[in-house]
Design a protein around this motif. Structure first.
Motif, PDB file in Angstrom:
ATOM      1  N   VAL A  40     -25.001  17.889 -15.560  1.00 53.82           N
ATOM      2  CA  VAL A  40     -24.441  18.766 -14.529  1.00 53.82           C
ATOM      3  C   VAL A  40     -25.574  19.538 -13.872  1.00 53.82           C
ATOM      4  CG1 VAL A  40     -22.890  20.730 -14.173  1.00 53.82           C
ATOM      5  CG2 VAL A  40     -22.359  19.044 -15.914  1.00 53.82           C
ATOM      6  N   GLN A  41     -25.497  19.702 -12.551  1.00 57.18           N
ATOM      7  CA  GLN A  41     -26.507  20.495 -11.842  1.00 57.18           C
ATOM      8  C   GLN A  41     -26.076  21.957 -11.829  1.00 57.18           C
ATOM      9  OE1 GLN A  41     -29.491  19.239 -10.678  1.00 57.18           O
ATOM     10  NE2 GLN A  41     -28.787  17.358 -11.675  1.00 57.18           N
ATOM     11  N   ALA A  42     -26.912  22.818 -12.395  1.00 54.05           N
ATOM     12  CA  ALA A  42     -26.627  24.260 -12.390  1.00 54.05           C
ATOM     13  C   ALA A  42     -27.838  24.986 -11.807  1.00 54.05           C
ATOM     14  CB  ALA A  42     -26.347  24.740 -13.809  1.00 54.05           C
ATOM     15  N   THR A  43     -27.646  26.263 -11.489  1.00 52.46           N
ATOM     16  CA  THR A  43     -28.749  27.065 -10.943  1.00 52.46           C
ATOM     17  C   THR A  43     -29.166  28.075 -11.996  1.00 52.46           C
ATOM     18  OG1 THR A  43     -27.679  26.894  -8.802  1.00 52.46           O
ATOM     19  CG2 THR A  43     -29.437  28.489  -8.969  1.00 52.46           C
ATOM     20  N   GLU A  44     -30.489  28.115 -12.264  1.00 49.14           N
ATOM     21  CA  GLU A  44     -30.982  29.116 -13.202  1.00 49.14           C
ATOM     22  C   GLU A  44     -31.414  30.327 -12.388  1.00 49.14           C
ATOM     23  OE1 GLU A  44     -33.326  28.811 -17.409  1.00 49.14           O
ATOM     24  OE2 GLU A  44     -33.426  27.164 -15.997  1.00 49.14           O
ATOM     25  N   LYS A  45     -31.477  31.511 -13.030  1.00 48.21           N
ATOM     26  CA  LYS A  45     -31.842  32.694 -12.238  1.00 48.21           C
ATOM     27  C   LYS A  45     -33.184  32.450 -11.566  1.00 48.21           C
ATOM     28  CE  LYS A  45     -34.047  35.542 -15.836  1.00 48.21           C
ATOM     29  NZ  LYS A  45     -33.729  35.005 -17.128  1.00 48.21           N
ATOM     30  N   GLY A  46     -33.313  32.895 -10.319  1.00 50.64           N
ATOM     31  CA  GLY A  46     -34.481  32.520  -9.531  1.00 50.64           C
ATOM     32  C   GLY A  46     -34.195  31.277  -8.721  1.00 50.64           C
ATOM     33  N   ALA A  47     -32.915  30.831  -8.757  1.00 44.88           N
ATOM     34  CA  ALA A  47     -32.405  29.760  -7.885  1.00 44.88           C
ATOM     35  C   ALA A  47     -33.022  28.394  -8.139  1.00 44.88           C
ATOM     36  CB  ALA A  47     -32.566  30.152  -6.418  1.00 44.88           C
ATOM     37  N   ALA A  48     -33.583  28.181  -9.341  1.00 42.11           N
ATOM     38  CA  ALA A  48     -34.106  26.842  -9.647  1.00 42.11           C
ATOM     39  C   ALA A  48     -32.951  25.952 -10.091  1.00 42.11           C
ATOM     40  CB  ALA A  48     -35.141  26.951 -10.766  1.00 42.11           C
ATOM     41  N   GLU A  49     -32.905  24.712  -9.559  1.00 37.67           N
ATOM     42  CA  GLU A  49     -31.870  23.744  -9.966  1.00 37.67           C
ATOM     43  C   GLU A  49     -32.271  23.157 -11.314  1.00 37.67           C
ATOM     44  OE1 GLU A  49     -29.376  21.241  -8.030  1.00 37.67           O
ATOM     45  OE2 GLU A  49     -28.647  23.263  -7.654  1.00 37.67           O
ATOM     46  N   VAL A 103     -15.988  23.522 -21.594  1.00 38.71           N
ATOM     47  CA  VAL A 103     -17.370  23.710 -22.048  1.00 38.71           C
ATOM     48  C   VAL A 103     -18.170  22.478 -21.615  1.00 38.71           C
ATOM     49  CG1 VAL A 103     -18.871  24.101 -24.039  1.00 38.71           C
ATOM     50  CG2 VAL A 103     -16.558  25.071 -24.005  1.00 38.71           C
ATOM     51  N   LEU A 104     -19.211  22.691 -20.823  1.00 41.55           N
ATOM     52  CA  LEU A 104     -20.020  21.557 -20.341  1.00 41.55           C
ATOM     53  C   LEU A 104     -21.239  21.334 -21.228  1.00 41.55           C
ATOM     54  CD1 LEU A 104     -19.761  22.434 -16.563  1.00 41.55           C
ATOM     55  CD2 LEU A 104     -18.631  20.546 -17.710  1.00 41.55           C
ATOM     56  N   SER A 105     -21.738  22.421 -21.819  1.00 44.59           N
ATOM     57  CA  SER A 105     -22.896  22.306 -22.705  1.00 44.59           C
ATOM     58  C   SER A 105     -22.843  23.454 -23.702  1.00 44.59           C
ATOM     59  CB  SER A 105     -24.190  22.377 -21.878  1.00 44.59           C
ATOM     60  OG  SER A 105     -25.308  22.580 -22.725  1.00 44.59           O
ATOM     61  N   GLY A 106     -23.441  23.235 -24.911  1.00 42.79           N
ATOM     62  CA  GLY A 106     -23.466  24.289 -25.914  1.00 42.79           C
ATOM     63  C   GLY A 106     -22.156  24.369 -26.676  1.00 42.79           C
ATOM     64  N   THR A 107     -21.994  25.432 -27.442  1.00 47.61           N
ATOM     65  CA  THR A 107     -20.787  25.660 -28.242  1.00 47.61           C
ATOM     66  C   THR A 107     -20.308  27.087 -28.000  1.00 47.61           C
ATOM     67  OG1 THR A 107     -21.536  24.096 -29.924  1.00 47.61           O
ATOM     68  CG2 THR A 107     -19.843  25.678 -30.588  1.00 47.61           C
ATOM     69  N   LEU A 108     -19.020  27.222 -27.681  1.00 51.90           N
ATOM     70  CA  LEU A 108     -18.421  28.542 -27.429  1.00 51.90           C
ATOM     71  C   LEU A 108     -17.622  28.923 -28.673  1.00 51.90           C
ATOM     72  CD1 LEU A 108     -17.838  30.733 -25.217  1.00 51.90           C
ATOM     73  CD2 LEU A 108     -15.843  29.381 -24.575  1.00 51.90           C
ATOM     74  N   ARG A 109     -17.885  30.128 -29.215  1.00 53.87           N
ATOM     75  CA  ARG A 109     -17.210  30.534 -30.456  1.00 53.87           C
ATOM     76  C   ARG A 109     -16.264  31.702 -30.207  1.00 53.87           C
ATOM     77  NH1 ARG A 109     -22.301  28.759 -31.834  1.00 53.87           N
ATOM     78  NH2 ARG A 109     -22.234  27.030 -33.333  1.00 53.87           N
ATOM     79  N   SER A 110     -15.166  31.706 -30.967  1.00 57.88           N
ATOM     80  CA  SER A 110     -14.232  32.840 -30.902  1.00 57.88           C
ATOM     81  C   SER A 110     -14.965  34.128 -31.286  1.00 57.88           C
ATOM     82  CB  SER A 110     -13.071  32.636 -31.878  1.00 57.88           C
ATOM     83  OG  SER A 110     -12.211  31.631 -31.397  1.00 57.88           O
ATOM     84  N   GLN A 111     -14.479  35.263 -30.748  1.00 54.09           N
ATOM     85  CA  GLN A 111     -14.997  36.604 -31.090  1.00 54.09           C
ATOM     86  C   GLN A 111     -16.487  36.764 -30.788  1.00 54.09           C
ATOM     87  OE1 GLN A 111     -12.343  38.163 -31.703  1.00 54.09           O
ATOM     88  NE2 GLN A 111     -11.045  36.512 -32.449  1.00 54.09           N
ATOM     89  N   ALA A 112     -17.001  36.046 -29.767  1.00 51.00           N
ATOM     90  CA  ALA A 112     -18.430  36.183 -29.428  1.00 51.00           C
ATOM     91  C   ALA A 112     -18.566  36.894 -28.083  1.00 51.00           C
ATOM     92  CB  ALA A 112     -19.072  34.797 -29.357  1.00 51.00           C
ATOM     93  N   HIS A 113     -19.806  37.183 -27.683  1.00 50.46           N
ATOM     94  CA  HIS A 113     -20.056  37.724 -26.345  1.00 50.46           C
ATOM     95  C   HIS A 113     -20.677  36.623 -25.492  1.00 50.46           C
ATOM     96  CE1 HIS A 113     -19.290  42.098 -26.504  1.00 50.46           C
ATOM     97  NE2 HIS A 113     -19.330  41.858 -27.803  1.00 50.46           N
ATOM     98  N   VAL A 114     -20.270  36.540 -24.230  1.00 53.42           N
ATOM     99  CA  VAL A 114     -20.909  35.598 -23.299  1.00 53.42           C
ATOM    100  C   VAL A 114     -21.305  36.370 -22.043  1.00 53.42           C
ATOM    101  CG1 VAL A 114     -19.665  33.556 -24.096  1.00 53.42           C
ATOM    102  CG2 VAL A 114     -18.695  34.939 -22.265  1.00 53.42           C
ATOM    103  N   TRP A 115     -22.065  35.716 -21.195  1.00 58.12           N
ATOM    104  CA  TRP A 115     -22.525  36.345 -19.958  1.00 58.12           C
ATOM    105  C   TRP A 115     -21.844  35.641 -18.777  1.00 58.12           C
ATOM    106  CZ3 TRP A 115     -24.662  40.723 -18.737  1.00 58.12           C
ATOM    107  CH2 TRP A 115     -25.275  40.908 -17.490  1.00 58.12           C
TER     108      TRP A 115
END
Length: 695
Positions: free
Chosen positions: A283-292, A324-336
């Motif tokens: 998947v194409q995403a943008t990282e902070k600083g606008a880098a693909e 979820v496209l990448s990584g693992t999302l857990r219950s009771q966690a914090h995300v950004w």
């Protein structure tokens, strides 16, 4: 359910025209896999995936629903979407959540508008796809003619994977064209039978169509095919898998969801041919600083989550659907939340089976689930980590075209209406709420069914009863001539009286709004009263003179007057100026103006004549015709008064295939016979309300 590895995940959106049987199909697949305890029926209002009361009442899907089940170690998430065009937002959301699409078609109906729109969306998002010709057992059903209609509409990439045995009441099974085997439904299961003799020639012809489309996926096989060599079943299967994944072809299957015919083969095809997250390009995403950056599906990769739908529920609060496209999302966690740059606390993660929810500890790359009560996250947002914030492009929804004015039914509803509309906007990305130039609350939606459902939901979920009516046209008034006018206000009561006396010059000020100036000589009106005069002019202009609409694009110059040393004050000059303006407008060639919209209409060529005739009847002026992607694009200018219900009328003129968008272009004079009606109606309102007109 436990998490499964990437190659054993499938996520599939069900899309197609309303009534093609998508929900019934999903319901059967969930039931046969044991994911739901009983088989629900759309027509009885008992379907697990149509659980909103509005859906049960109308017997049709109005929003997407997710059902998850397992088959032979592969977990399949089905995203069932509405077929009715008003609810296209949910179809867009559905495509954003999945790797593959299953387009469902009614074998008795031909290629309908909802199917065309779904296929266009699938092509735009690059989703791998299969077709399922459903309802093959219905009266008038002809699955083989339906297959030919698909190929005629979408090209020869549409390849038959199966050939129906019989049609309508005699429909009993299918021939598998890859392995050249036939199967008949005996009421409980598909049993293998010899290929019926009368179908032999047709089987050969259809297998040829399949080979021709599939061979494109592999140069070696293509060479074999072109040289007339035999292509083996495993070679054909490999070509099919690659061809579907790369969108070189879309295979077609047949069956009947209500009777359960063909579903086992359909599930095999989903597992065998539709891609897993491991097959998909990063998947194409943008990282902070606008880098693909390219982010592959990997449960140990950086966290990247797509929020594809939000629903507002008065009991559960907000329910957020995510993939979820990448990584693992857990219950009771914090995300950004990288779309909004805010921290978000995750509560209990849920797997969805229609209205049933199953708590789960984590969701890994490729999985679909939901979370309740997120604080800031909305549809289309991206969740990741603060250490590595990644953002996905936002979802693109069509602009709503049907416009209604809304108002609360009672005083109690007035207090509830604002918050209720705000909550509703969170779950309705194709609704706009705005205030018109004349102060009406305007709701823009996709169509009449959309409005009806929104009103029902506002009342049921949030207790706000709302009435709708056709919006008032935001006319404007102006003047075309120049005049000089006198206004005098004199009132004698006990003690101080009131005295104001002005001469104004009025003249047109095209596109310049209201301009106030003064050229008073010799102090005939003291400077301290100028503000009162200007206020009087502006307030009277806002109320309108001809028909109660704002007066604009004129210049008023104060050039003379007189005052009384004791009785004059700012208020008396304000009243005198407003009297002068009202008299003067009638002497300065007043005109009523209406908004003219710039309209772009997209229709298939066969409806051009009808649409153009209809535009003439709406006082429209066609400015240009253009062709784009096989669709005719008409640009025109049409008075806004003629467009309020155009979304509905265009849909019926074009059998659901026409769309349009409009923006304000300019204002121009209302034709005199129509202007007279508007002015007369205002005069009657003023008389009826004892001199208090207005809108």
């Amino acid at each position: 359910m436990k998490s499964v590895d990437l190659p054993h995940l499938r996520s599939v959106v069900l899309a197609g025209h309303a009534g093609s049987g998508k929900t019934t199909l999903a319901e059967q697949l969930l039931f046969s896999a044991g994911a739901i305890p009983r088989l629900g029926k759309v027509d009885d209002g008992t379907a697990h995936l149509d659980y909103e009361p509005e859906e049960q009442k109308r017997r049709e899907s109005l929003s997407l629903a997710v059902g998850t089940f397992e088959r032979d170690g592969t977990r399949i998430s089905l995203v069932d979407t509405p077929g009715y065009p008003d609810f296209v937002a949910d179809v867009v959301e559905g495509f954003a959540a999945v790797d593959g699409a299953l387009f469902v078609m009614d074998a008795s109906a031909g290629v309908e508008a909802g199917l065309e729109q779904a296929v266009a969306l699938g092509r735009a998002t690059g989703r791998a796809a299969c077709f399922f010709i459903n309802k093959s057992d219905r009266e008038n059903a002809n699955p083989t003619a339906a297959l030919d209609a698909l190929r005629a509409a979408f090209g020869e990439k549409i390849a038959p994977l199966q050939l129906a045995i019989g049609a309508g009441e005699s429909f009993s099974g299918h021939v598998d064209l890859v392995h050249r085997k036939a199967y008949r439904w005996d009421g409980k299961a598909e049993i293998e039978i010899p290929i019926p003799d009368e179908l032999a020639a047709e089987v050969a012809r259809r297998r040829e169509q399949l080979l021709e489309a599939a061979a494109e996926a592999d140069d070696g096989v293509l060479t074999k095919y072109l040289e007339g060599e035999e292509v083996s079943d495993p070679e054909l299967e490999a070509c099919l898998r690659k061809g579907v994944k790369d969108s070189i072809l879309a295979p077609v299957l047949v069956g009947s969801a209500t009777k359960g015919i063909g579903l086992s083969a359909l599930l095999d095809a989903i597992v065998r041919y539709l891609p897993s997250p491991a097959d998909e390009a990063p998947v194409q995403a943008t990282e902070k600083g606008a880098a693909e950056v390219a982010v592959p599906a990997d449960e140990s990769g950086p966290l990247l989550v797509r929020v594809f739908k939000t629903t507002a529920d008065p009991f559960v609060g907000r329910l957020t659907y995510l993939r979820v496209l990448s990584g693992t999302l857990r219950s009771q966690a914090h995300v950004w939340n990288s779309t909004r740059n805010e921290d978000e606390r995750i509560g209990q993660l849920l797997l969805l089976h229609g209205k049933e929810q199953e708590p789960i500890g984590e969701l890994k790359a490729g999985e679909i689930g939901a979370i309740a009560k997120l604080a800031v996250t909305e549809t289309g947002d991206t969740l990741s980590t603060k250490e590595r914030p990644l953002t996905l492009p936002s979802l693109e929804f069509p602009e709503p075209a049907l416009i209604v004015a809304i108002e609360p039914v009672s005083k109690q509803d007035l207090d509830k209406m604002g918050p209720a509309l705000q909550r509703m906007l969170e779950e309705e990305p194709t609704v706009r709420l705005e205030r018109s130039d004349i102060g009406e609350q305007i709701l823009r939606t996709m169509g009449e069914a959309h409005i009806a459902v929104i009103i029902e939901r506002l009342k049921r979920k949030f207790g706000a009863a709302i009435a709708t009516h056709t919006p008032k046209v935001p006319y404007k008034e102006t003047i075309r001539g120049k005049t000089q006018v006198h206004g005098r206000y004199k009132k004698q009561t006990g003690g101080h009286g009131m005295f104001g006396d002005v001469w104004l010059e009025l003249e047109p000020n095209p596109d310049g709004g209201i301009e106030f100036a003064e050229r008073v000589v010799g102090g005939s009106v003291p400077r301290g009263f100028f503000a009162g005069v200007e206020k009087g002019v502006r307030e009277a202009a806002a109320e309108g003179v001809l028909a109660g609409y704002p007066l604009s694009d004129f210049k008023a110059t104060l050039y003379d007057g007189s005052f009384h040393p004791v009785d004059s004050n700012e208020l008396s000059f304000k009243i005198a100026a407003s009297m002068a303006l009202k008299d003067g407008v009638h002497q300065a060639k007043p005109a009523l103006l209406e908004p003219i919209m710039s309209v772009e209409i997209r229709v298939p060529e066969e409806y051009m004549g009808e649409v153009n005739r209809d535009l003439n009847g709406r006082r429209g002026r066609v400015l240009g015709l253009d062709a784009s992607n096989g669709v005719q694009v008409i640009t025109a200018q049409v008075p806004q008064a003629e467009l309020f219900s155009y979304a509905t009328e265009l849909r019926s003129l074009t059998h659901g295939r026409g769309t349009f968008s409009s923006t304000l272009d300019h204002y121009e004079d209302v034709p005199s016979h129509l202007a007279d009606k508007v002015i007369e109606s205002h005069r009657k309102t003023v008389e009826a309300t004892g001199g208090h007109g207005g809108h």
